[in-house]
Design an enzyme around this catalytic site. Structure first.
Site, mmCIF file in Angstrom:
data_model
loop_
_atom_site.group_PDB
_atom_site.id
_atom_site.type_symbol
_atom_site.label_atom_id
_atom_site.label_comp_id
_atom_site.label_asym_id
_atom_site.label_seq_id
_atom_site.Cartn_x
_atom_site.Cartn_y
_atom_site.Cartn_z
ATOM 1 C CE LYS A 22 -1.955 2.337 3.344
ATOM 2 N NZ LYS A 22 -1.916 3.733 2.817
ATOM 3 C CD GLU A 40 13.376 3.924 7.969
ATOM 4 O OE1 GLU A 40 13.454 4.682 8.973
ATOM 5 O OE2 GLU A 40 13.191 4.344 6.832
ATOM 6 C CB CYS A 54 13.654 9.025 8.827
ATOM 7 S SG CYS A 54 13.697 7.706 7.632
ATOM 8 C CD GLU A 77 11.115 12.288 11.643
ATOM 9 O OE1 GLU A 77 11.984 11.850 10.868
ATOM 10 O OE2 GLU A 77 10.117 11.609 11.993
#
Length: 481
Positions: free
Chosen positions: A180, A253, A287, A383
């Site tokens: 997906k 991840e 990231c 983040e």
């Protein structure tokens, strides 16, 4: 938009056929460089998830039983096809994300093709340890086998490349896939389905489009033996919790907050140039991006000046502009998130460059540098996922290490110094899955990518990533019969 002004219609790919969602629901897909709708995609529900899982399960026994050489040939054909249709993939990815066409061509297509070819080679290394007699009269050996159906969810920052990181090791190991894409970036993944589907048997590779609920239904479905996601920490936690209910394997991840340690003996101008590129590339939506700089107090001011100049010289803009380093943020929510971090900065912080939206069309944000920050500030601990680089100062190596490790993320880091001993000491003690020295962000297919702590677990790329898509079986046989 098409020439007639109608949005292009994307469809799911299940059991070798393109299909609408069973209940006909769709969602609009927006080009982040323009803010305009350019396509619609299925908003897949339970019936679509059931159909894709059924197709993958039906295809698994035959794909599992293919020889490694057969799987290798299929993956090599996929890599060749991606190269041949690179311009189509680039155009789709740019509409997905607003990325510069030139950089997508030079920085994404070559590594994607190389990574597929790496896993094509890995397919022929699917072996266990050599046989041996560990008990008298009995021989033991280890079989390394595919897991089964893999439910995979890819992110919106690198839709094509992260798709490759998902399907290539899974197919190489003999698994079947239901993938997906993000709800904001399905176009290039649907195109990849067309290419891959023309090479592998029907049901081996399936794509369903949809939102968070679609992904949740995939992970909760009883068929997959493994759930793999690249995404936010929150999404990863939800996947792990859901998968625990029936003990699925999980490959995560997740986020990052990469520390960049700059010491007084580093080449300040060169470091600022390298760090700015590694921090602003892909609009900082990476990231592993070099987002959190820790610089020795003796060179702090010089470094901030050099980094602010590098930011001022960095350009964002439309995909066809050859002078830009990055395009827009992916969506309106992400623009609001990045803007919010800057709007909420504490009084002791100073915006050295940028700090604002660029234009009123699309979701562009200026390359931004913020100094004067403290370790417990929100923008240090969380983040941002945008073109924002923060700068803190440190007094000595111990403080630099404490600041670097003092966040919940543990994916990537870098050290900038001419002192080899220092670099080696820090590479040992930095609690991150990757440590670069005097560089930041290069990746190669042969080396593992993955983090610790809230950055998740499991490895992408490399033989370690390949192993994650296999299971180990002990076989023992009597020598007497």
């Amino acid at each position: 938009m098409t020439e007639l002004g109608q949005a292009r219609k994307l469809r799911n790919y299940i059991a070798g056929e393109f299909k609408d969602a069973a209940d006909g629901r769709t969602t609009e897909i927006i080009n982040p460089a323009t803010g305009e709708v350019y396509a619609t995609a299925p908003l897949s529900g339970q019936a679509d998830v059931d159909a894709a899982m059924e197709a993958a399960a039906a295809a698994f026994p035959a794909w599992r039983d293919t020889t490694p050489a057969e799987r290798q040939r299929a993956l090599l054909k996929i890599a060749d096809a991606f190269e041949e249709r690179a311009e189509e993939l680039i155009a789709a990815e740019s509409e997905n994300t607003g990325k510069p066409l030139g950089l997508t061509r030079s920085e994404e297509i070559p590594p994607m093709v190389d990574q597929i070819r790496f896993f094509a080679g890995a397919a022929r290394m699917l072996e266990g340890r050599s046989a041996g007699e560990y008990m008298e009269g009995l021989t033991s050996f280890v079989r390394r086998e595919p897991i089964g159906v893999c439910a995979q969810v890819a992110p919106w920052n690198y839709p094509m490349m992260m798709g490759v990181w998902k399907f290539a090791p899974a197919l190489a190991a003999g698994n079947t896939v239901v993938l997906k894409p993000s709800d904001t970036t399905p176009a290039s993944t649907v195109m990849m389905a067309e290419i891959i589907g023309s090479i592998v048997p029907k049901g081996v590779f399936n794509v369903i489009c949809g939102d968070r609920d679609t992904g949740r239904a995939m992970v909760e479905h009883p068929t997959p033996a493994m759930a793999s996601i690249t995404g936010s920490v929150r999404a990863g936690m939800q996947v792990a919790e859901s998968a625990a209910k029936d003990l699925k394997r999980v490959h995560l991840e997740l986020g990052g907050k990469a520390p960049v340690l700059v010491f007084q003996d580093a080449d300040i101008v060169a470091a600022a140039a390298g760090i700015s590129e590694a921090g602003f590339f892909n609009a900082g939506q990476d990231c592993t991006a070099a987002t959190r700089v820790l610089v020795h107090e003796s060179v702090h001011d010089d470094f901030v000046t050099a980094l602010a100049k590098a930011a001022a010289d960095t350009k964002t803009g439309q995909p066809d502009d050859e002078d830009v380093l990055y395009g827009p943020l992916n969506n309106a929510d992400q623009l609001a998130k990045v803007s919010g971090f800057i709007d909420r900065l504490p009084a002791h912080a100073k915006v050295e460059a940028g700090g604002h939206r660029v234009g009123d069309k699309g979701y562009f944000y200026a390359p931004t540098v913020v100094s004067g920050l403290k370790q417990d500030d929100e923008i240090i601990q969380n983040e941002v996922f945008g073109p924002v680089i923060t700068v803190q100062s440190f007094t000595d190596e111990d403080q630099a290490l404490a600041y670097a490790n003092g966040v919940e993320y543990a994916l990537a880091s870098s050290v900038w110094t001419k002192d080899h001993g220092r670099a080696m000491r820090l590479s040992r003690h930095l609690d991150f899955g990757c440590v670069w020295i005097n560089t930041h962000i290069p990746l190669v297919a042969e080396m593992p990518h993955g983090g610790f702590k809230k950055s998740g677990y499991g490895k992408d790329l490399s033989a370690y990533g390949f192993d994650d898509y296999t299971r180990v079986k002990h076989v023992m046989t009597s020598l007497e019969s």
